[in-house]
Design a protein around this motif. Structure first.
Motif, PDB file in Angstrom:
ATOM      1  N   LEU A  60       0.830  -1.172   0.014  1.00 10.06           N
ATOM      2  CA  LEU A  60       0.114  -0.099   0.089  1.00 10.06           C
ATOM      3  C   LEU A  60       0.876   1.193   0.151  1.00 10.06           C
ATOM      4  O   LEU A  60       0.397   2.455  -0.656  1.00 10.06           O
ATOM      5  CB  LEU A  60      -0.869   0.009   1.194  1.00 10.06           C
ATOM      6  N   GLY A  61       2.114   1.201   0.602  1.00 11.29           N
ATOM      7  CA  GLY A  61       2.778   2.493   0.956  1.00 11.29           C
ATOM      8  C   GLY A  61       3.618   2.628  -0.478  1.00 11.29           C
ATOM      9  O   GLY A  61       4.597   3.602  -0.393  1.00 11.29           O
ATOM     10  N   PHE A  62       3.792   1.663  -1.208  1.00  7.49           N
ATOM     11  CA  PHE A  62       4.518   1.694  -2.640  1.00  7.49           C
ATOM     12  C   PHE A  62       4.506   3.141  -3.275  1.00  7.49           C
ATOM     13  O   PHE A  62       5.606   3.967  -3.530  1.00  7.49           O
ATOM     14  CB  PHE A  62       4.353   0.676  -3.535  1.00  7.49           C
ATOM     15  N   ASP A  63       3.181   3.566  -3.712  1.00  7.48           N
ATOM     16  CA  ASP A  63       3.138   4.745  -4.323  1.00  7.48           C
ATOM     17  C   ASP A  63       3.459   6.162  -3.573  1.00  7.48           C
ATOM     18  O   ASP A  63       4.320   6.942  -3.898  1.00  7.48           O
ATOM     19  CB  ASP A  63       1.685   5.119  -4.942  1.00  7.48           C
ATOM     20  N   ALA A  64       3.107   6.159  -2.345  1.00 13.01           N
ATOM     21  CA  ALA A  64       3.377   7.076  -1.366  1.00 13.01           C
ATOM     22  C   ALA A  64       5.069   7.355  -1.243  1.00 13.01           C
ATOM     23  O   ALA A  64       5.526   8.522  -1.438  1.00 13.01           O
ATOM     24  CB  ALA A  64       2.943   6.875  -0.139  1.00 13.01           C
ATOM     25  N   ARG A  65       5.636   6.145  -1.189  1.00 12.69           N
ATOM     26  CA  ARG A  65       7.153   6.141  -0.890  1.00 12.69           C
ATOM     27  C   ARG A  65       7.815   6.888  -2.236  1.00 12.69           C
ATOM     28  O   ARG A  65       8.856   7.645  -2.164  1.00 12.69           O
ATOM     29  CB  ARG A  65       7.526   4.791  -0.728  1.00 12.69           C
ATOM     30  N   ILE A  66       7.558   6.261  -3.258  1.00  8.47           N
ATOM     31  CA  ILE A  66       8.015   6.957  -4.610  1.00  8.47           C
ATOM     32  C   ILE A  66       7.886   8.162  -4.892  1.00  8.47           C
ATOM     33  O   ILE A  66       8.788   9.262  -5.169  1.00  8.47           O
ATOM     34  CB  ILE A  66       7.757   5.850  -5.915  1.00  8.47           C
ATOM     35  N   ARG A  67       6.562   8.818  -4.638  1.00  5.42           N
ATOM     36  CA  ARG A  67       6.459  10.311  -4.659  1.00  5.42           C
ATOM     37  C   ARG A  67       7.174  10.971  -3.527  1.00  5.42           C
ATOM     38  O   ARG A  67       7.376  12.215  -4.229  1.00  5.42           O
ATOM     39  CB  ARG A  67       4.622  10.172  -4.385  1.00  5.42           C
ATOM     40  N   GLN A  68       7.127  10.560  -2.620  1.00  8.11           N
ATOM     41  CA  GLN A  68       7.911  11.244  -1.495  1.00  8.11           C
ATOM     42  C   GLN A  68       9.554  11.420  -1.900  1.00  8.11           C
ATOM     43  O   GLN A  68      10.156  12.449  -1.879  1.00  8.11           O
ATOM     44  CB  GLN A  68       8.103  10.784  -0.147  1.00  8.11           C
ATOM     45  N   ARG A  69       9.879  10.264  -2.328  1.00 15.01           N
ATOM     46  CA  ARG A  69      11.579  10.491  -3.107  1.00 15.01           C
ATOM     47  C   ARG A  69      11.612  11.318  -4.226  1.00 15.01           C
ATOM     48  O   ARG A  69      12.458  11.737  -4.112  1.00 15.01           O
ATOM     49  CB  ARG A  69      11.942   8.775  -3.398  1.00 15.01           C
ATOM     50  N   ILE A  70      10.687  11.343  -5.095  1.00 10.24           N
ATOM     51  CA  ILE A  70      10.699  12.252  -6.101  1.00 10.24           C
ATOM     52  C   ILE A  70      10.430  13.521  -5.708  1.00 10.24           C
ATOM     53  O   ILE A  70      11.245  14.569  -6.133  1.00 10.24           O
ATOM     54  CB  ILE A  70       9.738  11.938  -7.194  1.00 10.24           C
TER      55      ILE A  70
END
Lengths: 170, 202
Positions: A60-70
């Motif tokens: 579930l946290g996959f998208d949020a993690r990548i958005r944060q990293r970007i």
């Protein structure tokens, strides 16, 4: 076509990616070769079995993690105009180093800085003595003296020429 | 009209982060699945998938329209997966050469007909058996099968991803499917109930 040759084209034939010429060759071989026909049928079954693999969904946290990293990625700003490119900076540094090295190389020809200036009158005299003939003061002064000599008269010159012809004609 | 991957990537290059979000939504699941089947670990697969997307984003300025997006995406993913497998292998060797293999490394027990797998093996067990059979393939063969079977890439694209010729790829795929044909024979004996139609299609 032999079994070894067919094996290379068999997958492309089964997944319908082979061109028409390759398809015909494989089909002709399959008609006459039971072993390759069996293998082809089993490859189809393998693909059906592989379809049973379930699809895994990302956490579930996959998208949020990548958005944060970007979002954390540094943004290009106006100041980046002043930051030299690494390759350019390296080239410039090498160029400057080369210039410094060349400027420090010993020179083959003497310069005014390398010749010590004469100090005493004796030293000055020695320098003058060592000068070439045309730079010698005495020679120059003698040339001056010669230029002051009176020009010889024209008749005298013709007599001299006649005498020279008489004596030099031997 | 939906934009192509190339158009989306060109928009990302121009600074449109919404287009990057679309690419993320489109490829997150296939990418995580590909990496999971390559590296055998969910957490590692997700970390690597994050790294792939981050590298794509960082390199957006260098993207040019001639490059197929999926080739680029899976090339990065394959290289990262192969490096991860290599590093993991070295790490395990450093810990202890004599240590007993973990559960993942245990030899696959091929069910025999006597075990009546068609009656007792539930769907999950079949899937686990298939997963472990694929993971037992040599890394390059594994990547080739995953890109061919699950990503449905054409030969030219897979060859670019794996940096080999199309001819070498065909040999690679044949060897891989030949191994799978032998190893998965017990499962092929009987297809599970309600198996999909369209047999033999990728």
């Amino acid at each position: 076509m032999k079994c070894e040759d067919v094996s290379k084209e068999l997958i492309a034939y089964l997944d319908r990616r082979a061109n028409s010429a390759e398809r015909m060759e494989v089909e002709e071989h399959l008609v006459s070769c039971a072993a390759c026909r069996t293998r082809a049928e089993e490859f189809r079954k393998v693909w059906n079995v592989l379809d049973e693999m379930p699809v895994e969904e990302p956490s579930l946290g996959f998208d949020a993690r990548i958005r944060q990293r970007i979002a954390d990625e540094p943004r290009p700003g106006w100041f980046r105009w002043f930051v030299p490119q690494p390759r350019l900076a390296l080239s410039m540094a090498l160029l400057v180093a080369l210039c410094v090295w060349v400027s420090r190389l010993p020179r083959d020809y003497p310069t005014t800085a390398t010749i010590p200036a004469p100090v005493t009158e004796q030293q000055q005299y020695q320098v003058i003595e060592n000068l070439g003939v045309l730079e010698n003061y005495d020679v120059l002064s003698k040339f001056d003296a010669l230029s002051e000599l009176p020009v010889p008269a024209a008749p005298d010159k013709s007599k001299d020429d006649l005498k020279r012809d008489d004596t030099g004609g031997m | 009209m939906a934009r192509t991957d190339v158009q989306l990537m060109m928009d990302v290059k121009a600074g449109d982060t919404a287009s990057f979000e679309l690419l993320l939504q489109k490829y997150r699941t296939p990418l995580v699945n590909f990496l999971y089947r390559m590296v055998r670990d969910t957490a590692t697969a997700e970390d690597l998938a994050q790294e792939v997307f981050l590298r794509i984003y960082r390199a957006r300025k260098d993207y040019f329209a001639g490059a197929k997006f999926t080739t680029w995406l899976f090339r990065i993913a394959t290289n990262l997966a192969l490096n991860s497998i290599r590093d993991n292998r070295h790490q395990r060797m450093e810990v202890s050469i004599d240590a007993p293999a973990d559960e993942d490394e245990a030899p696959i027990q091929v069910p025999t007909r006597e075990m009546r797998i068609d009656e007792h093996m539930i769907e999950r067990d079949r899937a686990e058996f298939i997963r472990r059979t694929i993971q037992a393939l040599p890394e390059k063969q594994r990547a080739a099968v995953l890109l061919h079977k699950y990503e449905e890439m054409d030969y030219g694209e897979i060859a670019k991803v794996l940096e080999c010729s199309e001819s070498a790829l065909k040999s690679l795929l044949f060897r891989a499917y030949e191994t799978l044909r032998i190893e998965l024979a017990p499962l092929m004996a009987q297809q599970p109930v309600g198996n999909r139609a369209g047999e033999g299609r990728l």
